[in-house]
Scaffold this motif. Structure first.
Motif, PDB file in Angstrom:
ATOM      1  N   GLY A 151       3.016   0.756   7.368  1.00 40.02           N
ATOM      2  CA  GLY A 151       4.100   1.412   6.663  1.00 40.02           C
ATOM      3  C   GLY A 151       3.619   2.552   5.775  1.00 40.02           C
ATOM      4  N   PRO A 152       4.542   3.230   5.090  1.00 43.38           N
ATOM      5  CA  PRO A 152       4.188   4.404   4.272  1.00 43.38           C
ATOM      6  C   PRO A 152       3.329   4.030   3.076  1.00 43.38           C
ATOM      7  CG  PRO A 152       6.463   3.727   3.890  1.00 43.38           C
ATOM      8  CD  PRO A 152       5.979   2.923   5.043  1.00 43.38           C
ATOM      9  N   GLY A 153       2.508   4.993   2.677  1.00 37.58           N
ATOM     10  CA  GLY A 153       1.695   4.797   1.479  1.00 37.58           C
ATOM     11  C   GLY A 153       0.344   4.169   1.732  1.00 37.58           C
TER      12      GLY A 153
ATOM     13  N   SER B 178      -3.147   4.509   4.109  1.00 45.33           N
ATOM     14  CA  SER B 178      -3.909   5.253   5.102  1.00 45.33           C
ATOM     15  C   SER B 178      -4.774   4.301   5.923  1.00 45.33           C
ATOM     16  CB  SER B 178      -4.800   6.305   4.423  1.00 45.33           C
ATOM     17  OG  SER B 178      -5.814   5.669   3.655  1.00 45.33           O
TER      18      SER B 178
ATOM     19  N   ASP C 266       3.979  -1.002  -1.701  1.00 44.30           N
ATOM     20  CA  ASP C 266       5.422  -1.176  -1.902  1.00 44.30           C
ATOM     21  C   ASP C 266       5.788  -2.609  -2.286  1.00 44.30           C
ATOM     22  OD1 ASP C 266       6.356  -1.265   1.663  1.00 44.30           O
ATOM     23  OD2 ASP C 266       5.009  -2.507   0.454  1.00 44.30           O
TER      24      ASP C 266
ATOM     25  N   THR D 116      -0.992   2.441  11.736  1.00 45.29           N
ATOM     26  CA  THR D 116      -0.345   3.133  10.614  1.00 45.29           C
ATOM     27  C   THR D 116       1.116   2.727  10.509  1.00 45.29           C
ATOM     28  OG1 THR D 116      -1.860   5.020  10.808  1.00 45.29           O
ATOM     29  CG2 THR D 116       0.215   5.387   9.645  1.00 45.29           C
ATOM     30  N   GLU D 117       1.796   2.653  11.641  1.00 40.57           N
ATOM     31  CA  GLU D 117       3.201   2.241  11.645  1.00 40.57           C
ATOM     32  C   GLU D 117       3.353   0.793  11.211  1.00 40.57           C
ATOM     33  OE1 GLU D 117       4.419   3.041  15.608  1.00 40.57           O
ATOM     34  OE2 GLU D 117       4.619   5.218  15.317  1.00 40.57           O
TER      35      GLU D 117
ATOM     36  N   ASP E 287      -4.140   1.117  -0.980  1.00 47.01           N
ATOM     37  CA  ASP E 287      -3.535   2.100  -0.086  1.00 47.01           C
ATOM     38  C   ASP E 287      -4.464   2.530   1.043  1.00 47.01           C
ATOM     39  OD1 ASP E 287      -5.373   3.443  -1.601  1.00 47.01           O
ATOM     40  OD2 ASP E 287      -4.059   5.137  -2.101  1.00 47.01           O
TER      41      ASP E 287
END
Length: 418
Positions: A386-388, A390, A324, A382-383, A355
């Protein structure tokens, strides 16, 4: 400290020898770990009389100490619960609790301030440190009186928030991790440069590369002075603005540079092995930091009597670029990992792709984590990313060093964008 700065080389060496004799005697009498170490080597305290005798003492490492309970490494007569605790984090990849008495802590802090004074620091100068805050609490009495004002700014904040706080503080002296300050310099605006105008900047805890130095100095418009330190010893050496070498803090640490077990030659790279001269609550005698340094030759060009290092190789912490567009410091992952994994002996965090991040963990002997504990760590990391992105976590028996023999606790294989 008041008069030692003017000592000759002979006086410094005599002081080190006296402290070493007292430290060895104390460790043998009061610290179970060192009594066993000396006895196994057939070494008695009286066998260590001079600095040359230091080589007779076996080396110790984090791996030797971290497996032991506090009663084995803390000197008899000190209550481990009453000591200040400093837990190592990123530079070694092997967490270790370092314990010091209140007096020892203040003495090492005073030694560091003495060095800053020699660099031009004044008692009323405002200091700001962009670091991971560890000792936040009530403001010290001298700070309330306007002496030695000091503020910590969290290095994991977004750049706009860090710069906003620095604009408020307007530091005369700025301190931070090289990777963080060089990254932060890329976000400076003309308004920032008008209000954030330190006289000089000190860096520590990571390797200061030449490109980092240029970005920091040009970005903030101030000279950069590198400090070489560790939790075990506090300040080990500092860069001399006049001579270019690193002055070793000879009054607080004996710094050996070893190459394949022998003393390195001047100009030769080797491993830093230190003996803390002011740590009696939890002694560190011939302790292997795992850092690579280059031994200096003779005196610094400035004429100081300190022993010198030519270069601190150390380790560099890579920032992780995320899909991001964010750029995060590895400590974003290290801090929660250490907080939720007290069973951890060693770790390595590698960004394999933009990613994907892989986390390898080596548990302490007999302390294998449960599936629930691993799932909780996976969720927290993971939190944090953030998103995107692994996260792949794995428990392993050991993590090998790289092809050059150095261990990297965190690194990125992704090209930097900033």
């Amino acid at each position: 400290m008041l008069w030692g700065a003017n000592w000759s080389r002979r006086q410094i060496l005599a002081f080190q020898a006296r402290r070493l004799r007292a430290l060895v005697r104390h460790a043998h009498e009061r610290v179970p770990y060192y009594r066993r170490l000396f006895d196994q080597a057939g070494l008695k305290p009286d066998d260590v009389r001079t600095l040359a005798d230091l080589a007779r003492i076996p080396l110790s490492s984090r791996d030797d100490l971290q497996r032991l309970p506090a009663a084995e490494v803390v000197a008899r007569g000190f209550d481990p619960r009453a000591l200040a605790v400093h837990r190592t984090s990123g530079s070694s990849g092997q967490p270790l609790n370092i314990r010091r008495s209140w007096f020892e802590d203040r003495l090492l802090q005073a030694s560091r301030l003495q060095v800053l004074r020699g660099l031009g620091f004044r008692l009323t100068d405002r200091r700001a440190a962009v670091v991971t805050p560890r000792l936040m609490g009530a403001r010290a009495w001298h700070t309330r009186l306007g002496l030695l004002p000091y503020e910590e700014v969290h290095c994991l904040w977004p750049p706009e928030q860090i710069l906003s706080r620095l604009r408020e503080i307007r530091p005369d002296v700025l301190r931070g991790y090289p990777g963080t300050l060089s990254w932060l310099a890329g976000f400076l605006t003309p308004a920032d440069r008008a209000s954030i105008r330190p006289r000089f900047i000190t860096t520590d805890s990571e390797t200061l590369t030449s490109d980092m130095r240029v970005r920091i100095s040009e970005g903030f418009g101030a000279p950069v002075i590198d400090f070489y330190d560790s939790h075990e010893f506090n300040l080990i050496a500092w860069e001399c603005p006049a001579g270019g070498s690193y002055h070793v803090s000879d009054l607080t640490v004996i710094a050996e540079v070893l190459k394949d077990g022998r003393p390195a030659e001047p100009g030769e790279e080797g491993e830093l092995v230190g003996t803390a001269l002011d740590s009696f609550a939890m002694p560190f005698i011939r302790f292997r930091l795992g850092d690579q340094v280059t031994r200096g030759e003779g005196r610094c060009a400035c004429g100081a009597s300190n022993s010198i290092l030519q270069r601190v190789v150390g380790r560099v912490a890579d920032r992780f670029q995320l899909p991001d567009g964010r750029s995060i410091h590895p400590y974003t992952l290290v801090d929660p990992l250490l907080l939720h994994a007290p069973w951890l002996r060693r770790y390595q965090i590698a960004q394999e792709r933009l990613d994907r991040v892989r986390v390898r963990m080596v548990p302490l002997a007999g302390q294998a984590p449960s599936l629930d504990a691993l799932a909780a760590i996976h969720q927290i990391l993971t939190e944090s990313l953030g998103p995107g992105v692994s996260v792949e976590t794995e428990v392993v028996e050991e993590i090998p060093a790289g092809p050059n023999g150095k261990f990297r606790p965190y690194y990125s294989l992704v090209s930097r964008r900033r």
